[in-house]
Structure formats: C-alpha cells, structure tokens
Enzyme design. Sequence first.
Site, PDB file in Angstrom:
ATOM      1  N   ALA A 193       0.867  -1.172   0.000  1.00 13.08           N
ATOM      2  CA  ALA A 193       0.000   0.000   0.000  1.00 13.08           C
ATOM      3  C   ALA A 193       0.909   1.229   0.000  1.00 13.08           C
ATOM      4  CB  ALA A 193      -0.877  -0.016   1.234  1.00 13.08           C
ATOM      5  N   GLY A 204       0.571  -4.906   0.851  1.00 11.47           N
ATOM      6  CA  GLY A 204      -0.626  -4.954   0.012  1.00 11.47           C
ATOM      7  C   GLY A 204      -0.379  -5.616  -1.341  1.00 11.47           C
ATOM      8  N   GLU A 256      -0.706  -9.192  -0.687  1.00 13.64           N
ATOM      9  CA  GLU A 256      -2.128  -9.418  -0.395  1.00 13.64           C
ATOM     10  C   GLU A 256      -2.967  -9.367  -1.669  1.00 13.64           C
ATOM     11  OE1 GLU A 256      -1.804  -6.279   2.556  1.00 13.64           O
ATOM     12  OE2 GLU A 256      -2.483  -7.658   4.095  1.00 13.64           O
ATOM     13  N   GLU A 289       4.759  -4.968   7.084  1.00 14.82           N
ATOM     14  CA  GLU A 289       4.046  -3.868   7.758  1.00 14.82           C
ATOM     15  C   GLU A 289       4.518  -3.659   9.191  1.00 14.82           C
ATOM     16  OE1 GLU A 289       2.631  -6.287   5.950  1.00 14.82           O
ATOM     17  OE2 GLU A 289       1.080  -5.452   4.638  1.00 14.82           O
TER      18      GLU A 289
HETATM   19  N1  CAA Z   1       4.611   3.180  -0.772  1.00 11.10           N
HETATM   20  C1  CAA Z   1       5.006   4.339  -1.352  1.00 11.10           C
HETATM   21  N2  CAA Z   1       6.140   4.462  -2.061  1.00 11.10           N
HETATM   22  C2  CAA Z   1       6.914   3.372  -2.188  1.00 11.10           C
HETATM   23  C3  CAA Z   1       6.568   2.127  -1.612  1.00 11.10           C
HETATM   24  C4  CAA Z   1       5.350   2.060  -0.886  1.00 11.10           C
HETATM   25  N3  CAA Z   1       4.898   0.902  -0.330  1.00 11.10           N
HETATM   26  N4  CAA Z   1       7.541   1.226  -1.892  1.00 11.10           N
HETATM   27  C5  CAA Z   1       8.465   1.881  -2.632  1.00 11.10           C
HETATM   28  N5  CAA Z   1       8.084   3.168  -2.807  1.00 11.10           N
HETATM   29  C6  CAA Z   1       8.791   4.233  -3.538  1.00 11.10           C
HETATM   30  C7  CAA Z   1       9.990   4.718  -2.753  1.00 11.10           C
HETATM   31  O1  CAA Z   1       9.610   5.667  -1.768  1.00 11.10           O
HETATM   32  C8  CAA Z   1      10.848   5.311  -3.860  1.00 11.10           C
HETATM   33  O2  CAA Z   1      10.311   6.564  -4.212  1.00 11.10           O
HETATM   34  P1  CAA Z   1      11.278   7.889  -4.210  1.00 11.10           P
HETATM   35  O3  CAA Z   1      12.282   7.585  -5.282  1.00 11.10           O
HETATM   36  O4  CAA Z   1      10.336   8.992  -4.526  1.00 11.10           O
HETATM   37  O5  CAA Z   1      11.898   7.934  -2.860  1.00 11.10           O
HETATM   38  C9  CAA Z   1      10.575   4.372  -5.036  1.00 11.10           C
HETATM   39  O6  CAA Z   1       9.353   3.700  -4.735  1.00 11.10           O
HETATM   40  C10 CAA Z   1      11.652   3.308  -5.204  1.00 11.10           C
HETATM   41  O7  CAA Z   1      11.808   2.630  -3.975  1.00 11.10           O
HETATM   42  P2  CAA Z   1      13.229   2.437  -3.257  1.00 11.10           P
HETATM   43  O8  CAA Z   1      14.152   3.547  -3.600  1.00 11.10           O
HETATM   44  O9  CAA Z   1      12.962   2.174  -1.799  1.00 11.10           O
HETATM   45  O10 CAA Z   1      13.709   1.085  -3.997  1.00 11.10           O
HETATM   46  P3  CAA Z   1      14.712  -0.009  -3.443  1.00 11.10           P
HETATM   47  O11 CAA Z   1      15.026  -0.894  -4.596  1.00 11.10           O
HETATM   48  O12 CAA Z   1      15.838   0.617  -2.700  1.00 11.10           O
HETATM   49  O13 CAA Z   1      13.846  -0.841  -2.344  1.00 11.10           O
HETATM   50  C11 CAA Z   1      11.883  -1.975  -1.523  1.00 11.10           C
HETATM   51  C12 CAA Z   1      12.737  -1.587  -2.741  1.00 11.10           C
HETATM   52  C13 CAA Z   1      12.642  -2.980  -0.641  1.00 11.10           C
HETATM   53  C14 CAA Z   1      10.613  -2.640  -2.053  1.00 11.10           C
HETATM   54  C15 CAA Z   1      11.541  -0.711  -0.695  1.00 11.10           C
HETATM   55  O14 CAA Z   1      11.014   0.275  -1.585  1.00 11.10           O
HETATM   56  C16 CAA Z   1      10.523  -0.932   0.380  1.00 11.10           C
HETATM   57  O15 CAA Z   1      10.860  -1.463   1.427  1.00 11.10           O
HETATM   58  N6  CAA Z   1       9.264  -0.517   0.161  1.00 11.10           N
HETATM   59  C17 CAA Z   1       8.220  -0.562   1.151  1.00 11.10           C
HETATM   60  C18 CAA Z   1       7.699  -1.984   1.347  1.00 11.10           C
HETATM   61  C19 CAA Z   1       6.627  -1.993   2.423  1.00 11.10           C
HETATM   62  O16 CAA Z   1       6.870  -1.661   3.568  1.00 11.10           O
HETATM   63  N7  CAA Z   1       5.398  -2.408   2.045  1.00 11.10           N
HETATM   64  C20 CAA Z   1       4.287  -2.456   2.940  1.00 11.10           C
HETATM   65  C21 CAA Z   1       3.450  -1.227   2.826  1.00 11.10           C
HETATM   66  S1  CAA Z   1       2.175  -1.108   4.046  1.00 11.10           S
HETATM   67  C22 CAA Z   1       0.916  -2.086   3.469  1.00 11.10           C
HETATM   68  O17 CAA Z   1       0.985  -2.658   2.407  1.00 11.10           O
HETATM   69  C23 CAA Z   1      -0.289  -2.154   4.356  1.00 11.10           C
HETATM   70  C24 CAA Z   1      -1.338  -3.128   3.964  1.00 11.10           C
HETATM   71  O18 CAA Z   1      -1.238  -4.317   4.222  1.00 11.10           O
HETATM   72  C25 CAA Z   1      -2.555  -2.674   3.312  1.00 11.10           C
END
Ligand code: CAA
Length: 258
Positions: free
Chosen positions: A65, A109, A112, A132
């Site tokens: 998400a 998400g 999911e 999360e």
């Molecule tokens: N939401 C918003 N933006 C996201 C995102 C997310 N879940 N995941 C990645 N992005 C964005 C980053 O912020 C970045 O944007 P900017 O360049 O503007 O900063 C861009 O995508 C590229 O990401 P990274 O630079 O972080 O890429 P990476 O290769 O270094 O890392 C990754 C990849 C390991 C997937 C890392 O992006 C990450 O950990 N993302 C978040 C994963 C996460 O925590 N997901 C759970 C979300 S909460 C949820 O989903 C709740 C639910 O159950 C409903």
Amino acid sequence: MAYETIIVEVEDHVATLKLNRPDALNALNSHLLGELSQALAEADRNDKVRCIIITGSQKAFAAGADIKEMSEKSYVDMLMSDFFGSESNAITATRKPIIAAVSGYALGGGCELAMMCDFIIAADTAKFGQPEINLGVIPGLGGTQRLTRFIGKSKAMDMVLTGRFMDAEEAERSGLVSRVVPAKSLMEEARAAADKIAEKSMISTVVAKEQVNVAYEMTLSQGLLSERRAFHALFNTEDQNEGMAAFMEKRSAQFRDR
Ligand code: CAA
C-alpha cells in the site's frame, strides 16, 4: 476505458491488467485500487474475456500500500473510509479467473493483492513479504488471514512478525504460489495458463472457481455438499453434453457456454 495507473490490454480471450506506477514500485494507492476494481468489473462484463492476468513490472508486482498516502491518516480517517475495504471486496467479487503474474517485489498490500487472485505464477526473481510490522502496523488487506491459510501458522507468523521476505522457491515450497518460472518467460507462461482456461466452458470455469473458494468459507461437510450440488447442476448444460460426447468421439470439445 483509459486508466492512469494501470494498462489494460485485451488480446483474444485474455485481459492483462498491468499495474503502472513505476516511480513508486506500483505502490497501491486509492486511485490505482479504484481503477483496478473498475477494470476488473469491466473485464467481468466483457463477453470476449475468459481469463484475467494481473501483473506489475520486472522489479515490482507491487511494493505494498502507498505509505506516502497512508502516513498522514488517522484512525478515524481509516475507519470512516473503510480503507481499501470496498476495493478489495470488488477485486474478490470478480467471477472470471484471475492469475497473478508476479515478478520482483510483492510486499504488504502487493502480496495481499496477489493472494486475492485465484493463483499466483511467480518469476524466479519474485520476493514476497508482509513487512508492515516495520512500519508500526500490521497487514490490512488479508496478510494475517489469507497468508495463514496459504502457508500455515508457523510460516505466516514468521513472515508477519519478522517482516522477512520469502523468495520464489520458498513460496512455491510453502504453497503460496502454484509455479515458479524463469523471469523472462513469466508473461508467456501466464498467458499459456490463461489460454488453457479460456478454452474451457465458461460455465464450469465460474462454478469451479466459486466452489474452490467455498473451501475457505464452510465446514468440510457443507463444502462437499455445495460442490456436489454444483456438480449435479452442470448436468443441465449443453457444455456437459458436448464435453462428454467429445471425449467419447475422441475429438476436442467445442464449448458454447450454454
Ligand atoms: N509506498 C510508497 N512508495 C513506495 C513504496 C510504498 N509501499 N515502496 C516503494 N516506494 C517508492 C519509494 O519511496 C521510492 O520513491 P522515491 O524515489 O520517490 O523515494 C521508489 O518507490 C523506489 O523505492 P526504493 O528507492 O525504496 O527502492 P529499493 O530498490 O531501494 O527498495 C523496496 C525496494 C525494498 C521494495 C523498498 O522500496 C521498500 O521497502 N518498500 C516498502 C515496502 C513496504 O513496507 N510495504 C508495505 C506497505 S504497508 C501495506 O501494504 C499495508 C497493507 O497491508 C494494506
């Protein structure tokens, strides 16, 4: 219909819905999930479409998400909007089969969403996770519920409590994905599976999907009765006559969805 966050292609009998927010690794915001729900409803209504594929990019199916969208929200905001409740209900209400073709990250998400599909074909580069917990929250679109049913309590607890990622090989071994294929042939393999599904009678396809899903909602004896009655009802279709006649006549069946 033109969408901004997904690309829809209908080719022959297969609709492919490609998540398209490359700058955010396909993070699921309200706009994307709204468009995805609409595109699925459209594919469900389109008589030409017999199977649907949801996919992302090579790097990410979806990284979860959208954290930027969620970060400012309060409990009341989440509660009163029933955050992503209607979108996820719309996705799982799709009657036609949906294959998730997953390459790269399927996190939070994203994992999911893949689990809301009917089965998952993973590229050997796929990484699944429910991270999360690292954000001070928990999965909110089925990660504690569907993942537990897919891979069992011990592995689900491990994933949800540590936030660790699972690679494609472990995901297949654990029953999360149906098969793992080389990344370069992911779409070809997903398409071949969709084409196979598209050849069948749409009537038995829809009923088969419903009955497998019944297994998640009912006791075994209720589920077996539900399956048996659905099986009996299919004997009232022309496609049952055709399928069985074709077998006996040693030819391929020509189903007409009747
Ligand atoms: N939401 C918003 N933006 C996201 C995102 C997310 N879940 N995941 C990645 N992005 C964005 C980053 O912020 C970045 O944007 P900017 O360049 O503007 O900063 C861009 O995508 C590229 O990401 P990274 O630079 O972080 O890429 P990476 O290769 O270094 O890392 C990754 C990849 C390991 C997937 C890392 O992006 C990450 O950990 N993302 C978040 C994963 C996460 O925590 N997901 C759970 C979300 S909460 C949820 O989903 C709740 C639910 O159950 C409903």
